[in-house]
Design an enzyme around this catalytic site. Structure first.
Site, PDB file in Angstrom:
ATOM      1  N   CYS A  94       0.827  -1.207   0.000  1.00 29.72           N
ATOM      2  CA  CYS A  94       0.000   0.000   0.000  1.00 29.72           C
ATOM      3  C   CYS A  94       0.866   1.263   0.000  1.00 29.72           C
ATOM      4  CB  CYS A  94      -0.974  -0.039   1.177  1.00 29.72           C
ATOM      5  SG  CYS A  94      -2.393   1.086   0.957  1.00 29.72           S
ATOM      6  N   LYS A 115     -12.338   7.383  -1.860  1.00 29.48           N
ATOM      7  CA  LYS A 115     -11.492   6.321  -1.345  1.00 29.48           C
ATOM      8  C   LYS A 115     -11.752   5.005  -2.076  1.00 29.48           C
ATOM      9  CE  LYS A 115      -9.945   4.144   2.952  1.00 29.48           C
ATOM     10  NZ  LYS A 115     -10.073   4.091   4.418  1.00 29.48           N
ATOM     11  N   SER A 144      -7.805  -0.429   0.339  1.00 29.88           N
ATOM     12  CA  SER A 144      -8.241   0.629   1.239  1.00 29.88           C
ATOM     13  C   SER A 144      -7.229   1.772   1.157  1.00 29.88           C
ATOM     14  CB  SER A 144      -8.325   0.095   2.676  1.00 29.88           C
ATOM     15  OG  SER A 144      -8.703   1.122   3.571  1.00 29.88           O
ATOM     16  N   HIS A 187      -4.254  -5.189  -0.137  1.00 27.14           N
ATOM     17  CA  HIS A 187      -3.998  -5.754   1.196  1.00 27.14           C
ATOM     18  C   HIS A 187      -4.388  -7.231   1.229  1.00 27.14           C
ATOM     19  CE1 HIS A 187      -2.880  -2.106   3.402  1.00 27.14           C
ATOM     20  NE2 HIS A 187      -3.775  -1.473   2.664  1.00 27.14           N
ATOM     21  N   GLU A 189      -3.005  -9.384   2.826  1.00 24.27           N
ATOM     22  CA  GLU A 189      -2.755  -9.899   4.176  1.00 24.27           C
ATOM     23  C   GLU A 189      -3.961  -9.738   5.091  1.00 24.27           C
ATOM     24  OE1 GLU A 189      -2.008  -5.526   4.718  1.00 24.27           O
ATOM     25  OE2 GLU A 189      -1.732  -6.989   3.117  1.00 24.27           O
TER      26      GLU A 189
END
Length: 244
Positions: A94, A115, A144, A187, A189
């Site tokens: 990110c 966003k 995000s 993301h 993870e």
């Protein structure tokens, strides 16, 4: 939470992994206790004479700032430079990916109109690349973020290859040609409820967002609700990621 998610994924490897957690000395963390940081984290000066097989640089909630305005930017640049000789392979996540791309290649980040938040479908652009082996041709990844790096800018850098892409969320995975540095704008993870928790934490100001199911998300402060348009023109509200 981020450290737990990454360590859990690393522990799934058949190879025994010994991890060192690193913090920047020039920034005081506010959302984690000082006792925890002192007990489990080292600083760059503690490890600068060591060598590592891999390094993971995570994201940070500073993406609306210019890189040079971040209080630990100079220290992070020293770590990036040090990693060229002391780390075999690095993975940037990110904002960490945007920062590394800016430092190494001068690639800019661009502010998004809204966003980028949700789970989006991606396609693999090189199924034979070592990082992409075993992945489906199409796969879903959480995002995000408020900013992005652009495909056209990356295409001008001969040392970079885009490995996966989404029509909605844009560039996802990038590799250098030596396969030693990897950059992820998403993301992977995240746990299954991480986005839900993040959304609920900001529920007072969080707008409706686009979701992978095709509807929009709202919150009543306790759970996420997806509003879906049905074939007959009516709408249906369904709970998403119920949290106990």
């Amino acid at each position: 939470e981020t450290e737990t998610q990454i360590l859990r994924l690393l522990s799934n490897s058949p190879i025994q992994v010994e991890a060192e957690l690193l913090q920047t000395a020039t920034h005081e963390v506010k959302n984690v206790s000082k006792e925890h940081m002192l007990k489990f984290y080292k600083t760059f000066d503690d490890i600068k004479n060591e060598r590592f097989d891999g390094m993971v640089v995570t994201g940070a909630p500073v993406e609306n700032m210019e890189f040079e305005q971040v209080d630990y930017w100079d220290e992070l640049c020293r770590i990036f430079e040090w990693s060229k000789t002391n780390v075999y392979s690095s993975f940037f996540i990110c904002w960490g990916a945007q920062a590394a791309l800016y430092y190494k290649y001068g690639l800019k980040k661009y502010q998004l109109d809204k966003k980028m938040f949700g789970v989006f479908e991606h396609v693999s652009l090189d199924t034979f690349h070592p990082l992409m082996r075993g992945l489906d041709d199409k796969f879903w990844v959480p995002h995000s973020r408020h900013t992005e790096v652009r495909r056209g800018d990356i295409a001008l850098i001969k040392d970079l290859q885009i490995l996966s892409y989404s029509e909605k969320s844009g560039v996802h995975l990038i590799s250098d040609m030596e396969c030693r540095n990897f950059f992820s704008t998403g993301h992977s993870e995240y746990d299954r409820d991480t986005l839900a928790k993040e959304y609920l934490d900001g529920s007072k100001t969080a707008p409706k967002v686009e979701w992978y199911g095709g509807g929009t998300l709202e919150t009543d402060g306790k759970k996420l609700v997806e509003t879906v348009q049905k074939a007959d023109g009516t709408t249906e509200k369904k709970p998403v990621f119920l949290l106990g």
